[in-house]
Design a protein around this motif. Structure first.
Motif, PDB file in Angstrom:
ATOM      1  N   VAL A  32      -2.744   3.522  -2.829  1.00 47.47           N
ATOM      2  CA  VAL A  32      -3.060   2.418  -3.743  1.00 47.47           C
ATOM      3  C   VAL A  32      -2.467   1.120  -3.191  1.00 47.47           C
ATOM      4  O   VAL A  32      -1.337   1.113  -2.698  1.00 47.47           O
ATOM      5  CB  VAL A  32      -2.484   2.684  -5.155  1.00 47.47           C
ATOM      6  N   THR A  33      -3.230   0.041  -3.267  1.00 44.44           N
ATOM      7  CA  THR A  33      -2.754  -1.267  -2.824  1.00 44.44           C
ATOM      8  C   THR A  33      -2.661  -2.212  -4.009  1.00 44.44           C
ATOM      9  O   THR A  33      -3.652  -2.419  -4.719  1.00 44.44           O
ATOM     10  CB  THR A  33      -3.693  -1.874  -1.755  1.00 44.44           C
ATOM     11  N   LYS A  34      -1.479  -2.768  -4.231  1.00 41.77           N
ATOM     12  CA  LYS A  34      -1.261  -3.710  -5.320  1.00 41.77           C
ATOM     13  C   LYS A  34      -0.301  -4.804  -4.856  1.00 41.77           C
ATOM     14  O   LYS A  34       0.547  -4.566  -3.992  1.00 41.77           O
ATOM     15  CB  LYS A  34      -0.680  -3.004  -6.555  1.00 41.77           C
ATOM     16  N   THR A  89       0.856  -1.188   0.000  1.00 37.90           N
ATOM     17  CA  THR A  89       0.000   0.000   0.000  1.00 37.90           C
ATOM     18  C   THR A  89       0.887   1.232   0.000  1.00 37.90           C
ATOM     19  O   THR A  89       1.667   1.457   0.930  1.00 37.90           O
ATOM     20  CB  THR A  89      -0.932   0.011   1.224  1.00 37.90           C
ATOM     21  N   TRP A 115       1.283   2.806  -8.767  1.00 41.49           N
ATOM     22  CA  TRP A 115       0.802   3.387  -7.507  1.00 41.49           C
ATOM     23  C   TRP A 115       0.478   4.869  -7.668  1.00 41.49           C
ATOM     24  O   TRP A 115       0.402   5.603  -6.690  1.00 41.49           O
ATOM     25  CB  TRP A 115       1.852   3.173  -6.407  1.00 41.49           C
TER      26      TRP A 115
END
Length: 198
Positions: free
Chosen positions: A125-127, A121, A160
């Motif tokens: 944004v979390t990826k 995170t 992100w």
């Protein structure tokens, strides 16, 4: 036959052997490099915290979390650090930390090498990302057991939402999109709570 059945029941009901560790921030860092024009600029985040719940019987069942203080960024140039903390890049005032939580650990090539996948995170944004992690082993230090981990990976900052750049008159851009990451962690073993007396 009876004894084999009893043994299977005992083994299956035995809890996993686990050890608990916490990151020693004073001996750990998160470093990065990114292309600037035709060379690479390096930097680091000096404040990182986290925990490792290590399954000592099967390390692939371990769990890890990391929290990085974005404002602790240091590239050796104060004006550049100020720009990186601004909304053009990390926007540290709005997103003061980045976090990583492991979701899957698999064996990799080499002794004590693992592929660790987790959720990063960053910038709101979390990826998922996958890091190559080397377990450097453990040793008894002056204040207890200490373990070392080294992780490497490559991220695309645009994933992100960090997109700032400038075009060059000759073509291309000032900054690259790929960021190489090197994480060095020294972890201290947590004291285990004593079992209650019966």
């Amino acid at each position: 036959m009876l004894w084999s059945v009893v043994a299977m029941v005992v083994l299956s009901s035995s809890p996993a052997v686990a050890s608990e560790w916490e990151v020693d921030s004073s001996h750990s860092s998160v470093e990065f490099s990114i292309r600037h024009l035709v060379s690479n600029v390096r930097g680091r985040f000096d404040k990182v915290e986290g925990t490792l719940s290590r399954d000592d019987a099967d390390p692939t069942q371990s769990k890890m979390t990391l929290t990085i203080d974005v404002a602790s960024i240091d590239t050796g140039v104060p004006d550049r650090d100020k720009h990186l903390k601004s909304p053009d890049f990390f926007d540290a005032a709005k997103f003061p930390t980045m976090t990583f939580r492991s979701t899957k650990i698999g064996k990799s090539t080499g002794k004590d090498a693992y592929e660790v996948t987790g959720d990063l995170t960053l910038h709101g944004v979390t990826k998922p990302v996958t890091l190559q992690v080397q377990d450097l082993g453990s040793v008894k230090g002056p204040k207890g057991m200490v373990r070392g981990l080294e992780a490497t990976g490559t991220l695309n900052r645009k994933d992100w939402g960090i997109t700032w750049n400038n075009a060059l008159d000759s073509g291309g851009t000032i900054l690259g999109d790929e960021v190489k990451v090197l994480i060095n962690l020294e972890l201290k073993e947590k004291a285990q709570a004593a079992a209650p007396k019966k």
